[in-house]
Design a protein around this motif. Structure first.
Motif, PDB file in Angstrom:
ATOM      1  N   GLY B   1      56.707  33.993  32.364  1.00  0.00           N
ATOM      2  CA  GLY B   1      55.838  34.947  33.030  1.00  0.00           C
ATOM      3  C   GLY B   1      54.411  34.803  32.588  1.00  0.00           C
ATOM      4  O   GLY B   1      54.059  33.932  31.803  1.00  0.00           O
ATOM      5  N   GLN B   2      53.582  35.664  33.090  1.00  0.00           N
ATOM      6  CA  GLN B   2      52.153  35.582  32.851  1.00  0.00           C
ATOM      7  C   GLN B   2      51.689  36.756  32.006  1.00  0.00           C
ATOM      8  O   GLN B   2      52.256  37.827  32.034  1.00  0.00           O
ATOM      9  N   ASN B   3      50.619  36.573  31.241  1.00  0.00           N
ATOM     10  CA  ASN B   3      49.959  37.647  30.540  1.00  0.00           C
ATOM     11  C   ASN B   3      48.479  37.434  30.764  1.00  0.00           C
ATOM     12  O   ASN B   3      47.871  36.572  30.119  1.00  0.00           O
ATOM     13  N   ILE B   4      47.900  38.191  31.673  1.00  0.00           N
ATOM     14  CA  ILE B   4      46.514  37.991  32.078  1.00  0.00           C
ATOM     15  C   ILE B   4      45.726  39.244  31.759  1.00  0.00           C
ATOM     16  O   ILE B   4      46.058  40.330  32.233  1.00  0.00           O
ATOM     17  N   ASP B   5      44.689  39.099  30.963  1.00  0.00           N
ATOM     18  CA  ASP B   5      43.911  40.247  30.513  1.00  0.00           C
ATOM     19  C   ASP B   5      42.461  40.121  30.948  1.00  0.00           C
ATOM     20  O   ASP B   5      41.841  39.063  30.781  1.00  0.00           O
ATOM     21  N   GLN B   6      41.928  41.197  31.460  1.00  0.00           N
ATOM     22  CA  GLN B   6      40.525  41.286  31.800  1.00  0.00           C
ATOM     23  C   GLN B   6      40.084  42.726  31.612  1.00  0.00           C
ATOM     24  O   GLN B   6      40.912  43.633  31.655  1.00  0.00           O
ATOM     25  N   PRO B   7      38.784  42.954  31.375  1.00  0.00           N
ATOM     26  CA  PRO B   7      38.343  44.329  31.132  1.00  0.00           C
ATOM     27  C   PRO B   7      38.548  45.184  32.376  1.00  0.00           C
ATOM     28  O   PRO B   7      38.524  44.700  33.504  1.00  0.00           O
ATOM     29  N   THR B   8      38.714  46.470  32.153  1.00  0.00           N
ATOM     30  CA  THR B   8      38.992  47.387  33.256  1.00  0.00           C
ATOM     31  C   THR B   8      37.746  47.677  34.081  1.00  0.00           C
ATOM     32  O   THR B   8      37.799  47.675  35.306  1.00  0.00           O
ATOM     33  N   GLU B   9      36.646  47.925  33.383  1.00  0.00           N
ATOM     34  CA  GLU B   9      35.429  48.317  34.089  1.00  0.00           C
ATOM     35  C   GLU B   9      34.201  47.705  33.436  1.00  0.00           C
ATOM     36  O   GLU B   9      34.169  47.488  32.225  1.00  0.00           O
ATOM     37  N   GLN B  25      47.954  33.727  29.181  1.00  0.00           N
ATOM     38  CA  GLN B  25      48.997  32.953  28.509  1.00  0.00           C
ATOM     39  C   GLN B  25      50.006  32.580  29.573  1.00  0.00           C
ATOM     40  O   GLN B  25      50.521  33.448  30.275  1.00  0.00           O
ATOM     41  N   THR B  26      50.280  31.320  29.689  1.00  0.00           N
ATOM     42  CA  THR B  26      51.176  30.897  30.752  1.00  0.00           C
ATOM     43  C   THR B  26      51.799  29.553  30.431  1.00  0.00           C
ATOM     44  O   THR B  26      51.305  28.813  29.588  1.00  0.00           O
ATOM     45  N   SER B  27      52.889  29.268  31.122  1.00  0.00           N
ATOM     46  CA  SER B  27      53.451  27.924  31.084  1.00  0.00           C
ATOM     47  C   SER B  27      53.230  27.329  32.472  1.00  0.00           C
ATOM     48  O   SER B  27      53.201  28.054  33.460  1.00  0.00           O
ATOM     49  N   GLY B  28      53.040  26.028  32.539  1.00  0.00           N
ATOM     50  CA  GLY B  28      52.875  25.422  33.857  1.00  0.00           C
ATOM     51  C   GLY B  28      51.562  25.769  34.531  1.00  0.00           C
ATOM     52  O   GLY B  28      51.514  25.920  35.749  1.00  0.00           O
ATOM     53  N   PHE B  29      50.492  25.891  33.765  1.00  0.00           N
ATOM     54  CA  PHE B  29      49.184  26.234  34.323  1.00  0.00           C
ATOM     55  C   PHE B  29      48.751  25.189  35.350  1.00  0.00           C
ATOM     56  O   PHE B  29      48.800  23.989  35.102  1.00  0.00           O
ATOM     57  N   ASN B  30      48.317  25.695  36.497  1.00  0.00           N
ATOM     58  CA  ASN B  30      47.863  24.786  37.550  1.00  0.00           C
ATOM     59  C   ASN B  30      46.668  25.377  38.285  1.00  0.00           C
ATOM     60  O   ASN B  30      46.592  25.328  39.507  1.00  0.00           O
ATOM     61  N   GLY B  31      45.749  25.958  37.542  1.00  0.00           N
ATOM     62  CA  GLY B  31      44.518  26.426  38.164  1.00  0.00           C
ATOM     63  C   GLY B  31      44.290  27.912  37.989  1.00  0.00           C
ATOM     64  O   GLY B  31      45.232  28.692  37.833  1.00  0.00           O
ATOM     65  N   LEU B  32      43.022  28.290  37.988  1.00  0.00           N
ATOM     66  CA  LEU B  32      42.645  29.692  37.846  1.00  0.00           C
ATOM     67  C   LEU B  32      41.687  30.063  38.964  1.00  0.00           C
ATOM     68  O   LEU B  32      40.759  29.315  39.278  1.00  0.00           O
ATOM     69  N   PHE B  33      41.937  31.194  39.565  1.00  0.00           N
ATOM     70  CA  PHE B  33      41.165  31.664  40.704  1.00  0.00           C
ATOM     71  C   PHE B  33      40.465  32.975  40.361  1.00  0.00           C
ATOM     72  O   PHE B  33      40.978  33.779  39.580  1.00  0.00           O
ATOM     73  N   TRP B  34      39.330  33.175  40.986  1.00  0.00           N
ATOM     74  CA  TRP B  34      38.667  34.482  40.959  1.00  0.00           C
ATOM     75  C   TRP B  34      38.538  34.968  42.400  1.00  0.00           C
ATOM     76  O   TRP B  34      38.129  34.226  43.300  1.00  0.00           O
ATOM     77  N   TYR B  35      38.898  36.249  42.586  1.00  0.00           N
ATOM     78  CA  TYR B  35      38.798  36.888  43.888  1.00  0.00           C
ATOM     79  C   TYR B  35      37.965  38.148  43.762  1.00  0.00           C
ATOM     80  O   TYR B  35      37.956  38.813  42.725  1.00  0.00           O
TER      81      TYR B  35
END
Lengths: 115, 109
Positions: B1-9, B25-35
Motif C-alpha cells: 500500500g501507499q503512505n503519502i503525506d502532505q500538509p493539510t493547509e 513510501q511505496t513499492s513499485g514506484f512508477n511516477g508522481l503526479f500533482w493535481y
C-alpha cells in the motif's frame, strides 16, 4: 482533446434504490477507466479499475455486489450503486486512461445524495 | 500500500511563492503526479515526475527525489485563482494512482 464526461452531475435518491452513473471518454478510446470516491475534505479513494470487456478489479473493502461496474465499450463505463444508503452519499469521480498516455483524465464528478 | 503525506493547509499572499511538500513510501514506484482540485470539481493535471529532478511548466514546478521519497510542487507568482486543493498522487505499477489527502492553499490579497 482528452475530455471525460459524467452523467448525471448530481443526483438525489431514496434509501434502498439504485443509481447509475455514466462515464464517457468523448474524443479518445479508453482502455482502462477508474472509479474514485471522495468524501468532504478528504482525498480521492480508488474504488475499482475497469478494463473494456472484462470484469472490474475492486480495491480492498469495496463491495463488488454493491458497486456494479460495467465497461461495455472503449468509451463508456458505468457505476451502479445498488440499494443505496445515506452513507453512500459522496462525490464519485471517474477517470480514463488512453492507449499510450501515462496520464489519467478525470471526469467532472457526480454528487450523490441518498436520503 | 501507499503512505503519502502532505500538509493539510497553507496560506500565502498574492504574488508570493508557495512550496507544497509530499513524502511517500511505496513499492513499485512508477511516477508522481500533482493535481489541482477546486471545491466540488474534478482534479486537473498539473505535473508528472518519474525521474529525479525539477520539471518546470510556467508558474508551476515540480521536483522529485526518488531516493528520499520526496516531491514538492512550487507555485510562483501566486494568483487568487490558485486557491485550491493540491493533490500529490503516486503511481504504482502501470496505472494505479494513490492520492494524498491534499493541501488546501489559500491565497490572500
Amino acid at each position: 482533446g482528452a475530455v471525460v464526461s459524467q452523467h448525471p452531475s448530481w443526483v438525489i435518491c431514496k434509501s434502498g434504490t439504485s443509481v447509475k452513473i455514466e462515464c464517457r471518454s468523448l474524443d479518445f478510446q479508453a482502455t482502462t477507466m477508474f472509479w474514485y470516491r471522495q468524501f468532504p475534505k478528504q482525498s480521492l479513494m480508488l474504488m475499482a479499475t475497469s478494463n473494456e470487456g472484462s470484469k472490474a478489479t475492486y480495491e480492498q473493502g469495496v463491495e463488488k455486489d454493491k458497486f456494479l461496474i460495467n465497461h461495455a465499450s472503449l468509451t463508456l463505463s458505468t457505476l451502479t450503486v445498488t440499494s443505496a444508503h445515506p452513507e453512500d452519499s459522496s462525490f464519485y469521480i471517474c477517470s480514463a486512461r488512453g492507449w499510450t498516455d501515462y496520464e489519467q483524465y478525470f471526469g467532472p464528478g457526480t454528487r450523490l445524495t441518498v436520503t | 500500500g501507499q503512505n503519502i503525506d502532505q500538509p493539510t493547509e497553507m496560506t500565502a499572499t498574492e504574488g508570493a511563492i508557495v512550496q507544497i511538500n509530499c513524502t511517500y513510501q511505496t513499492s513499485g514506484f512508477n511516477g508522481l503526479f500533482w493535481y489541482q482540485q477546486h471545491a466540488g470539481e474534478a482534479p486537473t493535471f498539473l505535473s508528472y515526475n518519474v525521474l529525479d529532478g525539477l520539471e518546470e511548466k510556467g508558474r508551476f514546478s515540480s521536483f522529485l527525489s526518488r531516493s528520499k521519497g520526496y516531491s514538492y510542487l512550487l507555485l510562483k507568482e501566486l494568483q487568487m485563482k490558485d486557491s485550491a486543493s493540491y493533490l500529490c498522487a503516486v503511481r504504482e505499477g502501470d496505472y494505479k494512482l494513490s492520492f494524498g489527502a491534499g493541501t488546501t492553499v489559500t491565497v490572500r490579497a
